[in-house]
Design a protein around this motif. Structure first.
Motif, PDB file in Angstrom:
ATOM      1  N   LEU A 312       0.828  -1.213   0.000  1.00 60.72           N
ATOM      2  CA  LEU A 312       0.000   0.000   0.000  1.00 60.72           C
ATOM      3  C   LEU A 312       0.862   1.262   0.000  1.00 60.72           C
ATOM      4  O   LEU A 312       0.535   2.240  -0.673  1.00 60.72           O
ATOM      5  CB  LEU A 312      -0.930   0.005   1.213  1.00 60.72           C
ATOM      6  N   VAL A 313       1.967   1.217   0.752  1.00 59.55           N
ATOM      7  CA  VAL A 313       2.855   2.391   0.778  1.00 59.55           C
ATOM      8  C   VAL A 313       3.383   2.662  -0.632  1.00 59.55           C
ATOM      9  O   VAL A 313       3.390   3.807  -1.106  1.00 59.55           O
ATOM     10  CB  VAL A 313       4.018   2.177   1.783  1.00 59.55           C
ATOM     11  N   ARG A 314       3.773   1.585  -1.325  1.00 59.55           N
ATOM     12  CA  ARG A 314       4.267   1.752  -2.713  1.00 59.55           C
ATOM     13  C   ARG A 314       3.184   2.363  -3.597  1.00 59.55           C
ATOM     14  O   ARG A 314       3.432   3.253  -4.399  1.00 59.55           O
ATOM     15  CB  ARG A 314       4.664   0.385  -3.292  1.00 59.55           C
ATOM     16  N   ARG A 315       1.963   1.888  -3.429  1.00 63.79           N
ATOM     17  CA  ARG A 315       0.866   2.396  -4.265  1.00 63.79           C
ATOM     18  C   ARG A 315       0.614   3.885  -3.983  1.00 63.79           C
ATOM     19  O   ARG A 315       0.380   4.685  -4.888  1.00 63.79           O
ATOM     20  CB  ARG A 315      -0.418   1.588  -3.990  1.00 63.79           C
ATOM     21  N   ILE A 316       0.637   4.227  -2.694  1.00 67.52           N
ATOM     22  CA  ILE A 316       0.401   5.631  -2.304  1.00 67.52           C
ATOM     23  C   ILE A 316       1.503   6.527  -2.877  1.00 67.52           C
ATOM     24  O   ILE A 316       1.238   7.580  -3.462  1.00 67.52           O
ATOM     25  CB  ILE A 316       0.317   5.735  -0.761  1.00 67.52           C
ATOM     26  N   GLU A 317       2.751   6.064  -2.735  1.00 73.48           N
ATOM     27  CA  GLU A 317       3.882   6.877  -3.215  1.00 73.48           C
ATOM     28  C   GLU A 317       3.915   6.950  -4.745  1.00 73.48           C
ATOM     29  O   GLU A 317       4.391   7.927  -5.310  1.00 73.48           O
ATOM     30  CB  GLU A 317       5.191   6.325  -2.651  1.00 73.48           C
ATOM     31  N   VAL A 319       1.602   7.560  -6.670  1.00 74.30           N
ATOM     32  CA  VAL A 319       0.797   8.681  -7.187  1.00 74.30           C
ATOM     33  C   VAL A 319       1.206   9.998  -6.499  1.00 74.30           C
ATOM     34  O   VAL A 319       0.425  10.949  -6.419  1.00 74.30           O
ATOM     35  CB  VAL A 319      -0.732   8.419  -7.052  1.00 74.30           C
ATOM     36  N   GLY A 320       2.442  10.008  -5.993  1.00 69.36           N
ATOM     37  CA  GLY A 320       3.014  11.248  -5.455  1.00 69.36           C
ATOM     38  C   GLY A 320       2.463  11.664  -4.105  1.00 69.36           C
ATOM     39  O   GLY A 320       2.510  12.840  -3.745  1.00 69.36           O
ATOM     40  N   ARG A 321       1.970  10.709  -3.337  1.00 75.53           N
ATOM     41  CA  ARG A 321       1.391  11.039  -2.031  1.00 75.53           C
ATOM     42  C   ARG A 321       2.224  10.404  -0.924  1.00 75.53           C
ATOM     43  O   ARG A 321       3.091   9.563  -1.178  1.00 75.53           O
ATOM     44  CB  ARG A 321      -0.055  10.537  -1.962  1.00 75.53           C
ATOM     45  N   THR A 322       1.928  10.797   0.320  1.00 78.10           N
ATOM     46  CA  THR A 322       2.655  10.246   1.457  1.00 78.10           C
ATOM     47  C   THR A 322       1.663   9.624   2.442  1.00 78.10           C
ATOM     48  O   THR A 322       0.480   9.981   2.454  1.00 78.10           O
ATOM     49  CB  THR A 322       3.439  11.352   2.208  1.00 78.10           C
ATOM     50  N   VAL A 323       2.156   8.709   3.277  1.00 74.15           N
ATOM     51  CA  VAL A 323       1.293   8.069   4.264  1.00 74.15           C
ATOM     52  C   VAL A 323       1.105   9.022   5.442  1.00 74.15           C
ATOM     53  O   VAL A 323       2.083   9.529   5.998  1.00 74.15           O
ATOM     54  CB  VAL A 323       1.912   6.737   4.744  1.00 74.15           C
TER      55      VAL A 323
END
Ligand code: SF4
Length: 334
Positions: A312-317, A319-323
């Motif tokens: 999930l962290v990879r997916r979030i990152e 699209v240029g976002r952070t956890v």
């Protein structure tokens, strides 16, 4: 602009020109960035019982589905899942079950108290309850409650949830808000007979209810329900509804749902790019995940949290976002 009329919303939902649809998604993404920032908050879901006393026509947990093996997690199993969420610094635990689960409200209060004592936010999603039960859960430390209205069209509601009235559901939401819960609700996109005008009404109802969380998800037909064989909706319709709900409600938390990821391997990333700012990873014990089968072929049921989290962290990152760190409480109340 957040004061869209029903007609304009329905018109934008019907839009099929790719350039105009892309412009809608970009507009929603800009609103999300302005009001919610670039963090994506994780809410760890614990599906603690798949027992349900209700018989909704669109849900695989319905009581008439006798092919499903039923389970209820022990308190120890729930707390082990909480510990895993804590280990990954997930600030919110969502306790979810069918309606009328065998866990008595008194025991649920005690579990809520223990989780809350660990400094985590607690969201409940256990259906319609009497006011006194909601009050007891709130006093035990529950912060948020998710109760989807599913559809604002009373006829569709009655057809697919024949044991229930929409007004009773909305009364429950009113009670939850009265008690100070951060309230979440929303719809399902893709019911047979649902029109763009119905979806426009759903979006306007989300605004009227002044929700803290809005969940726009998608109806996926389950083979052991009366709606088996119904055609799946297009993911794009759900994404357009999500985007418009973001533009209309401005500062609500909105999940990129697991159902979107089930429809399309990049469904959650697409949702994050048109308004969503939350992902709800499953932190339930792996051996029970397949049994919480609201819809078929649900993703992330073979993995454990240790596999899911880095994915999930990879997916979030990607699209240029952070956890997001911490509890990620309602922005509306700040
Ligand atoms: S939607 Fe909820 S209340 Fe209805 S059958 Fe499924 S779990 Fe039960």
């Amino acid at each position: 602009m957040s004061n869209y009329s029903k007609d304009i919303l329905a018109q934008r939902l019907k839009e099929s020109d790719p350039a105009k649809v892309a412009a809608l998604f970009a507009e929603a993404d800009a609103v999300r960035r302005e009001y919610m920032g670039d963090c994506v908050y994780l809410r760890g879901i614990i599906e603690f019982s798949n027992i349900c006393a209700r018989d909704c026509h669109y849900c695989g947990l319905r009581v008439s589905n006798t092919k499903l093996s039923r389970y209820t997690l022990s308190r120890e199993e729930i707390m082990e899942s909480v510990a895993v969420a804590k280990e990954f610094e997930i600030g919110t635990v969502v306790l979810q079950s069918g309606e009328g689960s065998p866990v008595p409200v008194k025991e649920l209060c005690s579990i809520v108290r223990e989780i809350s004592g660990r400094g985590m936010a607690v969201t409940l999603s256990v259906g319609e309850l009497p006011f006194d039960d909601y009050q007891a859960l709130r006093e035990a430390g529950a912060d948020r409650y998710l109760l989807k209205f599913e559809t604002s069209n009373e006829k569709l509601y009655k057809k697919f949830r024949p044991w229930s009235e929409l007004k009773d559901r909305l009364k429950c939401l009113e009670n939850l808000k009265k008690l100070g819960f951060q309230a979440g609700s929303g719809n399902l996109v893709g019911f047979p007979g649902q029109t763009d005008e119905d979806l426009a009404d759903d979006i306007l109802l989300c605004k009227k209810l002044e929700l803290d969380m809005v969940s726009i998800s998608v109806f996926l037909p389950h083979p052991e329900t009366p709606l088996k064989g119904v055609k799946k909706p297009a993911l794009e319709k759900m994404l357009k509804t999500l985007a418009l709900a973001r533009i209309v409600t401005l500062n609500t938390h909105m999940p990129a749902t697991t159902a979107a990821g089930t429809m399309d391997p990049l469904g959650r990333e697409k949702a994050l790019q048109c308004g969503a700012n939350v992902i709800m990873p499953n932190v339930s014990p792996s051996e029970f995940r397949k049994l919480y089968e609201i819809y078929p072929d649900k993703i992330c049921t073979n993995e454990g949290t240790r596999d899911c989290y880095p994915c999930l962290v990879r997916r979030i990152e990607s699209v240029g976002r952070t956890v997001g760190k911490g509890r990620g409480d309602s922005v509306r109340r700040k």
